[in-house]
Design a protein around this motif. Structure first.
Motif, PDB file in Angstrom:
ATOM      1  N   ARG A   1      -1.934  -9.902  12.759  1.00 48.52           N
ATOM      2  CA  ARG A   1      -2.452  -8.909  11.819  1.00 48.52           C
ATOM      3  C   ARG A   1      -3.174  -9.575  10.647  1.00 48.52           C
ATOM      4  O   ARG A   1      -4.165  -9.056  10.141  1.00 48.52           O
ATOM      5  CB  ARG A   1      -1.314  -8.009  11.307  1.00 48.52           C
ATOM      6  CG  ARG A   1      -0.702  -7.134  12.387  1.00 48.52           C
ATOM      7  CD  ARG A   1       0.249  -6.108  11.798  1.00 48.52           C
ATOM      8  NE  ARG A   1      -0.484  -5.210  10.917  1.00 48.52           N
ATOM      9  CZ  ARG A   1       0.068  -4.463   9.978  1.00 48.52           C
ATOM     10  NH1 ARG A   1       1.376  -4.500   9.794  1.00 48.52           N
ATOM     11  NH2 ARG A   1      -0.673  -3.692   9.227  1.00 48.52           N
TER      12      ARG A   1
ATOM     13  N   ARG B   1       1.597   6.249  14.363  1.00 49.78           N
ATOM     14  CA  ARG B   1       2.966   6.121  14.886  1.00 49.78           C
ATOM     15  C   ARG B   1       3.501   7.473  15.343  1.00 49.78           C
ATOM     16  O   ARG B   1       4.217   7.579  16.336  1.00 49.78           O
ATOM     17  CB  ARG B   1       3.897   5.493  13.830  1.00 49.78           C
ATOM     18  CG  ARG B   1       3.752   3.979  13.743  1.00 49.78           C
ATOM     19  CD  ARG B   1       4.732   3.366  12.758  1.00 49.78           C
ATOM     20  NE  ARG B   1       4.352   3.589  11.385  1.00 49.78           N
ATOM     21  CZ  ARG B   1       3.489   2.825  10.702  1.00 49.78           C
ATOM     22  NH1 ARG B   1       2.940   1.789  11.281  1.00 49.78           N
ATOM     23  NH2 ARG B   1       3.185   3.095   9.457  1.00 49.78           N
TER      24      ARG B   1
ATOM     25  N   VAL C   1      -6.751   0.338  16.553  1.00 46.39           N
ATOM     26  CA  VAL C   1      -6.942   1.492  17.437  1.00 46.39           C
ATOM     27  C   VAL C   1      -8.393   1.971  17.307  1.00 46.39           C
ATOM     28  O   VAL C   1      -8.951   1.957  16.201  1.00 46.39           O
ATOM     29  CB  VAL C   1      -5.945   2.612  17.028  1.00 46.39           C
ATOM     30  CG1 VAL C   1      -6.197   3.903  17.794  1.00 46.39           C
ATOM     31  CG2 VAL C   1      -4.498   2.139  17.206  1.00 46.39           C
TER      32      VAL C   1
ATOM     33  N   ARG D   1       9.988  -1.036  12.780  1.00 50.91           N
ATOM     34  CA  ARG D   1       8.626  -0.979  13.330  1.00 50.91           C
ATOM     35  C   ARG D   1       8.389  -2.056  14.389  1.00 50.91           C
ATOM     36  O   ARG D   1       8.828  -3.193  14.237  1.00 50.91           O
ATOM     37  CB  ARG D   1       7.600  -1.128  12.188  1.00 50.91           C
ATOM     38  CG  ARG D   1       7.390   0.162  11.430  1.00 50.91           C
ATOM     39  CD  ARG D   1       6.494   0.010  10.252  1.00 50.91           C
ATOM     40  NE  ARG D   1       5.255  -0.724  10.534  1.00 50.91           N
ATOM     41  CZ  ARG D   1       4.243  -0.783   9.675  1.00 50.91           C
ATOM     42  NH1 ARG D   1       4.324  -0.151   8.503  1.00 50.91           N
ATOM     43  NH2 ARG D   1       3.161  -1.473   9.978  1.00 50.91           N
TER      44      ARG D   1
ATOM     45  N   LYS E   1      -3.694  -5.216  16.831  1.00 48.55           N
ATOM     46  CA  LYS E   1      -5.136  -4.920  16.876  1.00 48.55           C
ATOM     47  C   LYS E   1      -5.417  -3.551  16.255  1.00 48.55           C
ATOM     48  O   LYS E   1      -4.514  -2.908  15.708  1.00 48.55           O
ATOM     49  CB  LYS E   1      -5.612  -4.970  18.328  1.00 48.55           C
ATOM     50  CG  LYS E   1      -5.580  -6.391  18.866  1.00 48.55           C
ATOM     51  CD  LYS E   1      -6.257  -6.481  20.213  1.00 48.55           C
ATOM     52  CE  LYS E   1      -6.326  -7.934  20.647  1.00 48.55           C
ATOM     53  NZ  LYS E   1      -6.155  -8.067  22.092  1.00 48.55           N
TER      54      LYS E   1
ATOM     55  N   ARG F   1      11.043  -5.731   5.921  1.00 48.05           N
ATOM     56  CA  ARG F   1      10.775  -4.294   5.722  1.00 48.05           C
ATOM     57  C   ARG F   1      11.876  -3.414   6.305  1.00 48.05           C
ATOM     58  O   ARG F   1      12.203  -2.359   5.760  1.00 48.05           O
ATOM     59  CB  ARG F   1       9.406  -3.916   6.297  1.00 48.05           C
ATOM     60  CG  ARG F   1       9.069  -2.473   6.078  1.00 48.05           C
ATOM     61  CD  ARG F   1       7.588  -2.203   5.981  1.00 48.05           C
ATOM     62  NE  ARG F   1       6.740  -2.865   6.959  1.00 48.05           N
ATOM     63  CZ  ARG F   1       5.403  -2.857   6.883  1.00 48.05           C
ATOM     64  NH1 ARG F   1       4.806  -2.209   5.902  1.00 48.05           N
ATOM     65  NH2 ARG F   1       4.662  -3.480   7.787  1.00 48.05           N
TER      66      ARG F   1
ATOM     67  N   ARG G   1     -10.014  -0.029   8.362  1.00 46.16           N
ATOM     68  CA  ARG G   1      -9.618  -1.422   8.559  1.00 46.16           C
ATOM     69  C   ARG G   1     -10.739  -2.272   9.139  1.00 46.16           C
ATOM     70  O   ARG G   1     -10.580  -3.490   9.245  1.00 46.16           O
ATOM     71  CB  ARG G   1      -8.396  -1.470   9.486  1.00 46.16           C
ATOM     72  CG  ARG G   1      -7.099  -1.197   8.751  1.00 46.16           C
ATOM     73  CD  ARG G   1      -5.923  -1.376   9.698  1.00 46.16           C
ATOM     74  NE  ARG G   1      -4.817  -2.031   9.051  1.00 46.16           N
ATOM     75  CZ  ARG G   1      -3.808  -1.396   8.460  1.00 46.16           C
ATOM     76  NH1 ARG G   1      -3.778  -0.085   8.402  1.00 46.16           N
ATOM     77  NH2 ARG G   1      -2.819  -2.073   7.901  1.00 46.16           N
TER      78      ARG G   1
ATOM     79  N   LYS H   1       0.829  -1.223   0.000  1.00 48.88           N
ATOM     80  CA  LYS H   1       0.000   0.000   0.000  1.00 48.88           C
ATOM     81  C   LYS H   1       0.858   1.265   0.000  1.00 48.88           C
ATOM     82  O   LYS H   1       0.663   2.167  -0.821  1.00 48.88           O
ATOM     83  CB  LYS H   1      -0.934   0.027   1.232  1.00 48.88           C
ATOM     84  CG  LYS H   1      -1.875  -1.150   1.337  1.00 48.88           C
ATOM     85  CD  LYS H   1      -2.757  -1.069   2.560  1.00 48.88           C
ATOM     86  CE  LYS H   1      -2.043  -1.176   3.886  1.00 48.88           C
ATOM     87  NZ  LYS H   1      -1.347  -2.452   4.122  1.00 48.88           N
TER      88      LYS H   1
HETATM   89  O1  UDP Z   1      -6.608   2.749  10.577  1.00 45.16           O
HETATM   90  C1  UDP Z   1      -5.696   2.181  11.191  1.00 45.16           C
HETATM   91  C2  UDP Z   1      -4.402   2.028  10.644  1.00 45.16           C
HETATM   92  C3  UDP Z   1      -3.448   1.376  11.391  1.00 45.16           C
HETATM   93  N1  UDP Z   1      -3.732   0.914  12.630  1.00 45.16           N
HETATM   94  C4  UDP Z   1      -2.723   0.248  13.441  1.00 45.16           C
HETATM   95  O2  UDP Z   1      -1.436   0.483  12.912  1.00 45.16           O
HETATM   96  C5  UDP Z   1      -0.822  -0.754  12.517  1.00 45.16           C
HETATM   97  C6  UDP Z   1       0.077  -0.506  11.329  1.00 45.16           C
HETATM   98  O3  UDP Z   1      -0.709   0.011  10.260  1.00 45.16           O
HETATM   99  P1  UDP Z   1      -0.015   0.355   8.858  1.00 45.16           P
HETATM  100  O4  UDP Z   1      -1.079   0.758   7.900  1.00 45.16           O
HETATM  101  O5  UDP Z   1       1.096   1.317   9.072  1.00 45.16           O
HETATM  102  O6  UDP Z   1       0.576  -1.056   8.489  1.00 45.16           O
HETATM  103  P2  UDP Z   1       0.892  -1.713   7.067  1.00 45.16           P
HETATM  104  O7  UDP Z   1      -0.351  -2.387   6.580  1.00 45.16           O
HETATM  105  O8  UDP Z   1       1.339  -0.622   6.187  1.00 45.16           O
HETATM  106  O9  UDP Z   1       1.960  -2.723   7.376  1.00 45.16           O
HETATM  107  C7  UDP Z   1      -2.001  -1.705  12.321  1.00 45.16           C
HETATM  108  O10 UDP Z   1      -1.667  -3.074  12.444  1.00 45.16           O
HETATM  109  C8  UDP Z   1      -2.913  -1.264  13.460  1.00 45.16           C
HETATM  110  O11 UDP Z   1      -2.466  -1.757  14.701  1.00 45.16           O
HETATM  111  C9  UDP Z   1      -4.989   1.048  13.157  1.00 45.16           C
HETATM  112  O12 UDP Z   1      -5.274   0.619  14.275  1.00 45.16           O
HETATM  113  N2  UDP Z   1      -5.940   1.692  12.430  1.00 45.16           N
END
Ligand code: UDP
Ligand code: ADP
Ligand code: MG
Length: 238
Positions: A190, A88, A111, A179, A109, A175, A139, A65
């Motif tokens: 996840r 973050r 947020v 992180r 999880k 990656r 999500r 993404k």
């Molecule tokens: O709308 C969102 C986006 C991200 N996250 C949290 O942030 C983490 C990392 O998201 P990110 O999109 O950065 O991860 P990617 O899919 O890019 O690895 C997720 O696993 C969730 O814990 C969340 O809770 N809500």
């Protein structure tokens, strides 16, 4: 063109009420949204007046993404807002929510919607752009409904980067961005969260005819050619 949905409670945005404990009042990390909101206030009216072009960018962890959003932003002039990056940043600030956000991210999880939507809304409101890529959000169905209620806008297009689990795991483990969630235990959690909570969102947009499914396997530039075709298509007028 933009469907205004409704408005939300001021407790989500008042300076004293941004703690997850209060944000959690009426919302939960992975459950259903509460609809019995006590107030109705137009918090996002400045955004609705701008009626921005919103694209949601969805896909499992490591599906590419962020990589593709950078290319889309550069080629089509979108402003890229990564929900994960916003969280973050909040986690690394002195926000009273930082420890809770860290624990949720570490545990793979989601947020609470009130927190994430507030961060997205602030970022959108402080931008002059009228074209946003919202990366990694919504999500959950709860996220989706919260966005519609608080911001009062719907996406014009939704991209879904479809990638096999083994490929996603390999990409996340390689990656190398330091992180806290890029480890095998968290990525497994996840993937479960993606399947149970995020796939229903993808299904929702598919049924609405807004979903553009991209095969996320292969070279990033080749994948981008599929994405380019979406934005070049006459029905997606940017
Ligand atoms: O709308 C969102 C986006 C991200 N996250 C949290 O942030 C983490 C990392 O998201 P990110 O999109 O950065 O991860 P990617 O899919 O890019 O690895 C997720 O696993 C969730 O814990 C969340 O809770 N809500
Ligand atoms: N098409 C691709 N093939 C191989 N690796 C990729 C590809 N796209 C992205 N990557 C790499 O995989 C990792 C995850 O990509 P990223 O864009 O952060 O995905 P997401 O935001 O969906 O988690 C990064 O290290 C990135 O450089
Ligand atoms: Mg990402």
């Amino acid at each position: 063109m933009w469907k205004r949905v409704s408005t939300l409670s001021p407790f989500l945005f008042s300076s004293k009420s941004t703690s997850l404990a209060r944000a959690g009042h009426g919302w939960n990390a992975c459950g259903s949204p509460a609809m019995d909101l006590p107030f109705s206030v137009n918090y996002a009216s400045s955004l609705r007046d701008k009626t921005p072009f919103i694209t949601f960018v969805l896909g499992g962890p490591g599906s590419g993404k962020g990589t593709q959003c950078e290319k889309i932003a550069e080629t089509f002039g979108f402003t890229h807002l990564s929900a994960g990056d916003l969280l973050r940043k909040e986690m690394n600030s002195n926000s009273e929510e930082r420890t809770t956000i860290l624990n949720i991210i570490q545990d793979g999880k989601i947020v609470p919607s009130a927190v994430t939507v507030k961060l997205i809304m602030k970022a959108m409101e402080s931008s002059d752009s009228d074209k946003f890529l919202i990366d990694g959000f919504p999500r959950t169905e709860e996220n989706r409904i919260a966005f519609e209620q608080i911001i009062g806008l719907e996406p014009k297009a939704v991209l879904f980067f479809d990638c096999p689990e083994e490929e996603m795991v390999q990409r996340v483990l390689n990656r190398n961005q330091g992180r806290v969630d890029d480890n095998i235990d968290t990525v497994k959690k996840r993937l479960k969260v993606f399947e149970t909570l995020s796939l229903p969102v993808i299904d929702y947009y598919s049924k609405k005819g807004k979903l553009h499914k991209i095969n996320a396997v292969g070279d990033a530039d080749e994948i981008f050619e599929q994405v380019r075709a979406v934005f070049d298509a006459p029905e997606v007028t940017i």
